[in-house]
Design a protein around this motif. Structure first.
Motif, PDB file in Angstrom:
ATOM      1  N   ARG A  81       1.199  -1.245   0.064  1.00 29.13           N
ATOM      2  CA  ARG A  81       0.043   0.000   0.434  1.00 29.13           C
ATOM      3  C   ARG A  81       1.033   1.434  -0.044  1.00 29.13           C
ATOM      4  NH1 ARG A  81      -0.586   3.127   3.487  1.00 29.13           N
ATOM      5  NH2 ARG A  81      -1.099   1.927   5.436  1.00 29.13           N
ATOM      6  N   LYS A  96       2.744   1.595  -3.454  1.00 32.91           N
ATOM      7  CA  LYS A  96       1.483   2.126  -4.186  1.00 32.91           C
ATOM      8  C   LYS A  96       1.057   3.700  -4.360  1.00 32.91           C
ATOM      9  CE  LYS A  96      -2.958   1.219  -6.470  1.00 32.91           C
ATOM     10  NZ  LYS A  96      -4.402   0.692  -6.393  1.00 32.91           N
ATOM     11  N   GLU A  97       1.216   3.798  -2.675  1.00 33.48           N
ATOM     12  CA  GLU A  97       0.762   5.126  -2.570  1.00 33.48           C
ATOM     13  C   GLU A  97       1.720   6.445  -3.424  1.00 33.48           C
ATOM     14  OE1 GLU A  97      -0.292   5.779   1.337  1.00 33.48           O
ATOM     15  OE2 GLU A  97      -2.560   4.968   1.394  1.00 33.48           O
ATOM     16  N   ASN A 133       4.298   5.812  -5.744  1.00 37.43           N
ATOM     17  CA  ASN A 133       4.676   5.884  -6.521  1.00 37.43           C
ATOM     18  C   ASN A 133       6.020   4.531  -6.883  1.00 37.43           C
ATOM     19  OD1 ASN A 133       3.635   4.692 -10.026  1.00 37.43           O
ATOM     20  ND2 ASN A 133       4.788   6.595 -10.418  1.00 37.43           N
ATOM     21  N   GLU A 149       7.364   1.217  -7.260  1.00 41.28           N
ATOM     22  CA  GLU A 149       7.605  -0.392  -7.509  1.00 41.28           C
ATOM     23  C   GLU A 149       7.739  -1.522  -6.601  1.00 41.28           C
ATOM     24  OE1 GLU A 149       9.827  -1.942 -11.529  1.00 41.28           O
ATOM     25  OE2 GLU A 149      10.351   0.220 -11.948  1.00 41.28           O
ATOM     26  N   TYR A 150       7.149  -2.849  -6.256  1.00 44.29           N
ATOM     27  CA  TYR A 150       7.472  -3.271  -5.219  1.00 44.29           C
ATOM     28  C   TYR A 150       7.536  -5.021  -5.603  1.00 44.29           C
ATOM     29  CZ  TYR A 150       6.210  -4.877  -0.477  1.00 44.29           C
ATOM     30  OH  TYR A 150       5.690  -5.883   0.413  1.00 44.29           O
TER      31      TYR A 150
END
Length: 105
Positions: free
Chosen positions: A69, A72-73, A75, A77-78
């Motif tokens: 999360r 994503k918040e 920006n 990559e994970y």
């Protein structure tokens, strides 16, 4: 006490090697350390290395999903890399592989 075994920041990729066990006793400390590293490094990609992780309970899943999360918040990559067979089984049973990239050697 540091819970994160190892970290590196190279080419805008922050890699954090997680500890042998991720349970309710250590998950919050690991989470705090990772979040601080992300704030400090401002990476383009965050990689949690599960090579050393042999055990993970629901707190570990929460840690992984919470970092997704945050990524994503911001920006970022994970990805998760190198889970052993038992950790990979937990990730797949929980459906983590459907929302987070999981890579193995």
């Amino acid at each position: 006490m540091n819970m994160v075994l190892c970290k590196s920041f190279e080419d805008k990729v922050l890699t954090v090697r997680l500890p042998k066990e991720i349970d309710h006793h250590c998950a919050s400390k690991v989470r705090e350390e990772i979040d601080a590293l992300v704030r400090e490094a401002k990476p383009q990609r965050l990689c949690l290395d599960l090579t050393a992780t042999e055990f993970m309970d629901s707190s570990g899943l929460g840690l992984i999903l919470g970092r997704a999360r945050i990524a994503k918040e911001n920006n970022i990559e994970y990805e998760l890399k190198n889970p052993n067979s038992s950790t990979r089984k937990i990730l797949f049973l929980a459906g983590v592989d459907k929302i987070i990239k999981v890579t193995t050697l």
